[in-house]
Each structure stands twice: as C-alpha cells, then as structure tokens.
Design an enzyme around this catalytic site. Structure first.
Site, PDB file in Angstrom:
ATOM      1  N   CYS A   1      85.975  29.754  33.814  1.00 13.26           N
ATOM      2  CA  CYS A   1      86.664  31.320  34.282  1.00 13.26           C
ATOM      3  C   CYS A   1      87.627  31.008  35.305  1.00 13.26           C
ATOM      4  CB  CYS A   1      85.498  31.861  35.157  1.00 13.26           C
ATOM      5  SG  CYS A   1      83.833  31.807  34.115  1.00 13.26           S
TER       6      CYS A   1
ATOM      7  N   ARG B   1      92.257  28.628  30.729  1.00 14.00           N
ATOM      8  CA  ARG B   1      91.062  27.969  30.867  1.00 14.00           C
ATOM      9  C   ARG B   1      90.079  28.384  29.863  1.00 14.00           C
ATOM     10  NH1 ARG B   1      91.266  26.218  36.307  1.00 14.00           N
ATOM     11  NH2 ARG B   1      88.892  26.708  36.545  1.00 14.00           N
TER      12      ARG B   1
ATOM     13  N   TRP C   1      83.666  33.468  31.412  1.00 11.88           N
ATOM     14  CA  TRP C   1      83.321  32.641  30.111  1.00 11.88           C
ATOM     15  C   TRP C   1      81.802  33.077  30.234  1.00 11.88           C
ATOM     16  CZ3 TRP C   1      80.370  28.029  29.249  1.00 11.88           C
ATOM     17  CH2 TRP C   1      80.492  27.593  28.104  1.00 11.88           C
TER      18      TRP C   1
ATOM     19  N   ASN D   1      81.618  32.046  39.579  1.00  4.86           N
ATOM     20  CA  ASN D   1      81.788  30.815  38.425  1.00  4.86           C
ATOM     21  C   ASN D   1      80.582  29.920  38.642  1.00  4.86           C
ATOM     22  OD1 ASN D   1      82.608  29.435  36.464  1.00  4.86           O
ATOM     23  ND2 ASN D   1      84.319  28.692  37.452  1.00  4.86           N
ATOM     24  N   GLY D   2      79.737  29.615  37.827  1.00  7.07           N
ATOM     25  CA  GLY D   2      78.500  28.803  37.855  1.00  7.07           C
ATOM     26  C   GLY D   2      77.321  29.402  37.393  1.00  7.07           C
TER      27      GLY D   2
ATOM     28  N   GLU E   1      86.831  10.866  18.159  1.00  2.00           N
ATOM     29  CA  GLU E   1      87.860  12.026  18.597  1.00  2.00           C
ATOM     30  C   GLU E   1      88.281  12.759  17.476  1.00  2.00           C
ATOM     31  OE1 GLU E   1      88.855  13.436  20.975  1.00  2.00           O
ATOM     32  OE2 GLU E   1      90.679  14.383  20.859  1.00  2.00           O
TER      33      GLU E   1
ATOM     34  N   LYS F   1      88.201  16.925  17.339  1.00  2.00           N
ATOM     35  CA  LYS F   1      89.404  17.529  17.090  1.00  2.00           C
ATOM     36  C   LYS F   1      89.051  18.848  15.649  1.00  2.00           C
ATOM     37  CE  LYS F   1      91.419  17.253  20.308  1.00  2.00           C
ATOM     38  NZ  LYS F   1      90.370  16.945  20.912  1.00  2.00           N
TER      39      LYS F   1
ATOM     40  N   GLU G   1      86.205  21.429  16.505  1.00  2.00           N
ATOM     41  CA  GLU G   1      86.425  22.305  17.761  1.00  2.00           C
ATOM     42  C   GLU G   1      87.371  23.268  17.424  1.00  2.00           C
ATOM     43  OE1 GLU G   1      87.369  20.657  21.723  1.00  2.00           O
ATOM     44  OE2 GLU G   1      88.788  19.251  20.682  1.00  2.00           O
TER      45      GLU G   1
ATOM     46  N   HIS H   1      72.484   2.493   8.039  1.00  2.00           N
ATOM     47  CA  HIS H   1      71.263   2.816   8.674  1.00  2.00           C
ATOM     48  C   HIS H   1      70.856   4.385   8.851  1.00  2.00           C
ATOM     49  CE1 HIS H   1      71.492  -1.257  10.159  1.00  2.00           C
ATOM     50  NE2 HIS H   1      72.951  -0.798  10.470  1.00  2.00           N
TER      51      HIS H   1
ATOM     52  N   LYS I   1      88.801  25.320  28.792  1.00  2.00           N
ATOM     53  CA  LYS I   1      89.664  24.181  28.772  1.00  2.00           C
ATOM     54  C   LYS I   1      89.304  23.400  29.962  1.00  2.00           C
ATOM     55  CE  LYS I   1      93.242  21.731  28.419  1.00  2.00           C
ATOM     56  NZ  LYS I   1      93.407  20.840  27.412  1.00  2.00           N
TER      57      LYS I   1
END
Ligand code: AGP
Length: 587
Positions: A2, A28, A71, A97-98, A465, A469, A472, A488, A582
């Site tokens: 946010c 963000r 968000w 925010n939180g 990684e 990419k 997401e 395995h 972000k």
C-alpha cells in the site's frame, strides 16, 4: 505494498497533491484506492476499485487530506473496503498498512455499538480513536492509546477534521514525514514527498507524529513523552525515468541490466572490498532475502564457496527469525532487498541486531528501512525498479555478491573479468536473434499448464528465479528444481510434452544437467536447452554464451524475457501482476 500519502498545510490543493502523491507510489502494487479531503467541516471522499494511474478526479479547495492505494489483506477488493475508513461522526478518518491481528477481540470490547460498514480490520481503528475522543482524550492521546491496543505490525495515519491534524504512528511498515514551508506531509515512501520537501523524519517503530500546517510534533507512543525530531535531508537522487521507447517497465528494466553490470564493475570495488573484509572477520555470515532476493542470496553461497572457498549460510527472510538462536555479536547478517521494506527481512534483521550481530545490506532504495537499520548498507545502484517483477536489481545483487567473493579470494580483477563476460553473454541473450527465438518459444509453450526448470550448482537458484519470473507474470504454473532432485519424486510430474527448461552452462554441472534432461526426455518431456552449444537432447535450443560461475545472470535473462512474452500472449499486465505488490511490507 500500500501507498499512503497525506497533506496538511496553508495551501488549498490537498486533493490534487494527495492524488499525485499516490500515483507516484502506485508501482508498489494495490487493488483499490481512496482519498478524503476536508471540505468545510466535513470530509469529501472518493474511492474506487482498480488503478489510480489515469484517474483525474477533482477535489474542492482543501488544506487537509490523505489517501491510500490499498492491497487487500482483510476484506475483499471492493469500493467499501477501500481506505480511508471513518468513525461514526465522519470526522475522524484512518488509512492503515499492516494487519490488526486482534481486531475481532477489539470489536467485541467496543463501549458502544458502532456503524461498521466494511469487512476490514482498519475500520475498527477509527472507532477505537472515536471512543477515546468521546472519553475526553485529545486527538494525540486518542490515537496513541488506540494504537497501543493493536496487535501485529501496523502503520496508521489518522485525520481529524475538527483539529485539522494528521497523526502518524507505526510498527513495522514504513512511514516518513516531510517537512515543508507552512505545509507538512506523511507518506509510506519518501518518493511520494520528494518534490515538495527536502527534509524528512523517518518514523521509527513506536513513534507517533502529529502534523498540522505549522509544525510536526513527535511522541513516544508507549509513554506519550515528547521526542526531538530526527531530521534527515532528502538529498538523494530519485531519478524517475518514464517508459521511453518501451511498452512496459518490465522489458525496459530487463534491457537496462548490461548497463547495471558495467556500473557495478566500475563503481563497487571499494564496497565489495569492505564487505569482503566484514565477511572475513565475522564468525558466521548469513545471506538473507525473500523471493527473488532470496535466490540471489542462495546464489551467493555458491559464489563464495566456488570463488573463495568460504562458507556462507543462506536463509529465507521469513524463516530466519525461527532459526537465528545461534546469532551472536560476532555474526554478520547480510540482508538483500530491492525495496529495503520487506517486512520478513526487517523483522528478522532487527532481531539479529538486538543479538549484537553486525548488519550489512544490499538495497536499491536509499533511505529505506533496511538501509537505515544496517551498519553497512550497500546501494546496488540498479536505478528505480518499477515493474513488480525484480530483474535488474536481481542482476545487481548477483554482480555485487560475485564481485565480493572474488575480492575475498584476492582476485578482484578476475571478478571484474567474469562480470564483463556475463555482461557480454547477457547482451547476446538480449539481441534481436535471441529474442526472436525466445518469442517463438513463448508461442510454443503458452498453453501449457505446467513448466519446470532444472539446474545444478549455481544453476539451481537460477532455476528457482526463472520459474518465479514465469509464474508471477504469466500465471503458468512453473517450478524450479535442483536437477538432482528429479529422481526423488519430481519426475512423477513429467508427462508427454511437459516443457522443461534445462540450464546447462559449460561448468562442472554440464554432464549431469544433460543426464537429467535425458531422464525427462525419456518420459516424454519437451527439453528446452539453455546452453553455450546445441545438443541432440534439446528439442528447443536457446544459446547462452558461457559465463562460468556468472551464468545465472544471462540464464535468468532468458527466463525474464520468456515470462514477458508469455504474459503478453496471455493478455496480462507485465508490470502489475494480479495479487502481487512491489514491496511486501506485511508479514
Ligand atoms: C520479485 O520478482 C518478486 N516480485 C518478489 O519475490 C520480490 O523479490 C520479494 O518480494 C522481495 O522483495 P525485496 O527485494 O524488495 O525485498
């Protein structure tokens, strides 16, 4: 996560300033937005689901206002749940925010029945403040007491229409106060304030700021005692480049990577030497990161082992605080974070700091929380990263870690040579011919439901990684595996035509990587080889010129651009993927 922006001053343009401030912070990540401004004695409110970027709402003249790009954590993505939220009088508003972990419990303890209109935890904060004011407390005292009742990590900004004040108090998520001329600001990121104030106060956890048009007062939230303002000049360059000739920030930032590597080779030798010395002197060094930054941290373990014969420990930021009992005053913890605001990192490193550990960091945002809590912050200098996907920051993190490993081994010049080799390989992968092949590959695999990426050694974090990419941005289910893990269990997933990217640089893992590819091919898998040379095992070949230990850099760039093309083919937004932010400033 946010974006929050608030204004109080003698000006009459609060609404436009808040809207502009939120637009600067929209990179963000969020899913709705809302703004409240004082109009006469009431608050004028505008809220919408969706993006704020192209919004052109107008507000009446106002000298007090704030807003948030939300968000969603508690309550769905709806206009009603968008922040700000209000008390029953409509004169106290809150953005937050939180996560208020005890909001149901607090709701049950309300002294009276309140008009609750949203599903959010945030709204109860406004009513807690209302009850404190109704019991005779000042706005400052009301916000302070309400905040102390919240459990969890929370950043709260409250607006009081009556007293013409803003209050800002935090634990966890960042808040910064901007000191202007007859005007003051509060934001979740100094980027929002940059154009209007050149002095800021970064709030620390447990600090409460009260802003009006003439002054900013600071209090200790626990005791209520006044504190002196710790003013920081906002004198670092935050170059906000536009898209230029690119369609999206993601592809622009991917193409900026060769230049980032060059800058690190030229400018980071001194900091690499200092960090190498800290590592040499520490009794246990830990590389800690989240998401993409965690893969840079994991790659660092291979870099220091192979280049310098030095053991470094790796931990995920969200796990480190459960496994740091052994941290002591001889430990060195290196936090890796593009934003410098990721809650999982901040919390872990604050705990380590309390145990006496030395904190170093690789961050891309000057003045960020991680930057300020570090004993030795290194600015990676990748330039502002606006796409939610981290690309050039990742390459910068890898380059600095690799350079430091070679400096630790007394071979700094070799480290520079290897990074130059990686830069050339990166440029090759980004050239027209390579990109044509990657675009074609995207068309071949775009409808596949699953995709796997395998690698060994430093190609293992590269595989993780690469898969991140792709998943997401294009929402295709992609997973990265250590190639040795196939037998395995993982190989049970392989069906006819299952696409699998095999990272096969010409290093000590090459033979085993091909053997793993054979195991997949034997079960019908479609092998996409990323390697310096083609091989009969590959059904599709992408040439990645050799870069030895630094091969993770060009190999990842193949996956970055593949993810971009897949996303375009599927019609999604490459810069702002669904559900993602972000900077994840909540745990
Ligand atoms: C990167 O593509 C992801 N969006 C995400 O995993 C990110 O790397 C992670 O949230 C850590 O962010 P940070 O580097 O700002 O700490």
């Amino acid at each position: 996560m946010c974006g929050i922006f608030g204004y109080v001053g003698k000006g009459e343009d609060a609404g436009r300033l808040v809207l502009e401030g939120l637009k600067k912070l929209e990179y963000r990540g969020y899913d709705s937005w809302g703004i409240a401004c004082l109009k006469g004695r009431r608050l004028e409110v505008k809220k919408e689901v969706g993006k704020i970027g192209k919004v052109a709402v107008r507000f009446s003249k106002s000298s007090l206002g704030f807003g948030q790009t939300r968000w969603a954590t508690h309550g769905g993505v709806t206009r009603t749940n968008a922040h700000p939220h209000f008390d029953c009088s409509g004169r106290v508003a809150v953005v937050h925010n939180g996560i208020v972990e005890n909001y149901q419990e607090l709701k049950k303890k309300f002294k009276k029945s309140h008009k609750i209109v949203s599903q959010t935890d945030t709204e109860i904060i406004a009513h807690l403040i209302e009850e404190e004011i109704e019991s005779g407390k000042s706005f400052t005292e009301a916000v302070r007491r309400a905040f102390l009742r919240l459990k969890g990590l929370n950043a709260v900004v409250a607006l009081n229409a009556q007293s013409h004040e803003l209050a800002a108090v935090k634990s966890g998520s960042p808040l910064v106060v901007g000191l202007g001329q007859s005007e003051n600001f509060v934001a979740s990121d100094s980027l929002g304030i940059k154009d209007r104030a050149d002095k800021v106060v970064f709030l620390s956890d447990g600090e409460l700021a009260i802003l009006d048009e003439n002054r900013v007062q600071l209090f200790d939230a626990q005791s209520g005692r006044k504190k002196d303002l710790k003013v920081t000049p906002l004198n670092w360059e935050i170059k906000e480049e536009g898209l230029g000739r690119y369609r999206h920030y993601l592809i622009k930032e991917i193409y900026e990577q060769p230049r980032v590597v060059t800058r690190i080779i030229k400018e980071k030798g001194g900091e690499a030497a200092y960090l190498a010395d800290l590592i040499k002197k520490s009794y246990g060094t830990y590389l800690v990161g989240c998401g993409t930054a965690s893969y840079a941290a994991l790659a660092g373990v291979y870099f220091f082992s192979t280049a310098a014969g030095h053991h470094l420990n790796f931990s995920l930021g969200s796990e480190f605080s459960y496994a740091e009992d052994f941290i002591n005053d001889r430990s060195l913890v290196i936090g890796i974070s593009q934003s410098g605001e990721t809650a999982d990192i901040i919390e872990s490193l604050n705990k380590a700091k309390k145990k006496g550990a030395k904190i170093a960091s690789l961050v891309n945002v000057p003045g960020s929380t991680l930057y300020r809590l570090s004993d030795f912050p290194i600015l990676i200098g990748a330039g502002q990263e606006r796409a939610v996907l981290s690309t050039k920051a990742f390459t910068a993190q890898l380059s600095i870690l690799l350079y430091t490993a070679y400096v630790l081994a007394g071979r700094g010049a070799d480290g520079q040579k290897l990074l130059n080799k990686a830069r050339r390989s990166l440029q090759y992968v980004l050239n027209k011919e390579s990109q044509r092949k990657i675009k074609k590959l995207a068309r071949v695999i775009k409808d596949r439901e699953h995709l796997y990426v395998i690698g060994r050694g430093v190609s293992y974090p590269a595989a993780l990684e690469a898969a991140l990419k792709i998943k997401e941005d294009s929402y295709i289910h992609a997973e990265g595996f250590a190639a040795g893990e196939l037998k395995h269990g993982v190989i049970a997933l392989i069906e006819k035509g299952t696409p699998c990217l095999v990272l096969a640089p010409h290093d000590e893992t090459f033979g085993a990587a091909l053997a793993s590819a054979m195991e997949i091919k034997a079960r019908g898998g479609y092998i996409i080889g990323l390697s310096p040379q083609d091989n009969e095992i590959f059904d599709y070949f992408i040439k990645v010129p050799d870069a030895n230990l630094a091969s993770i850099i060009p190999n990842t760039a193949v996956a970055q651009t593949l993810a971009y093309y897949l996303t375009l083919l599927k019609g999604y937004d490459p810069d702002k993927p669904r559900n993602l932010a972000k900077s994840v400033t909540v745990k």
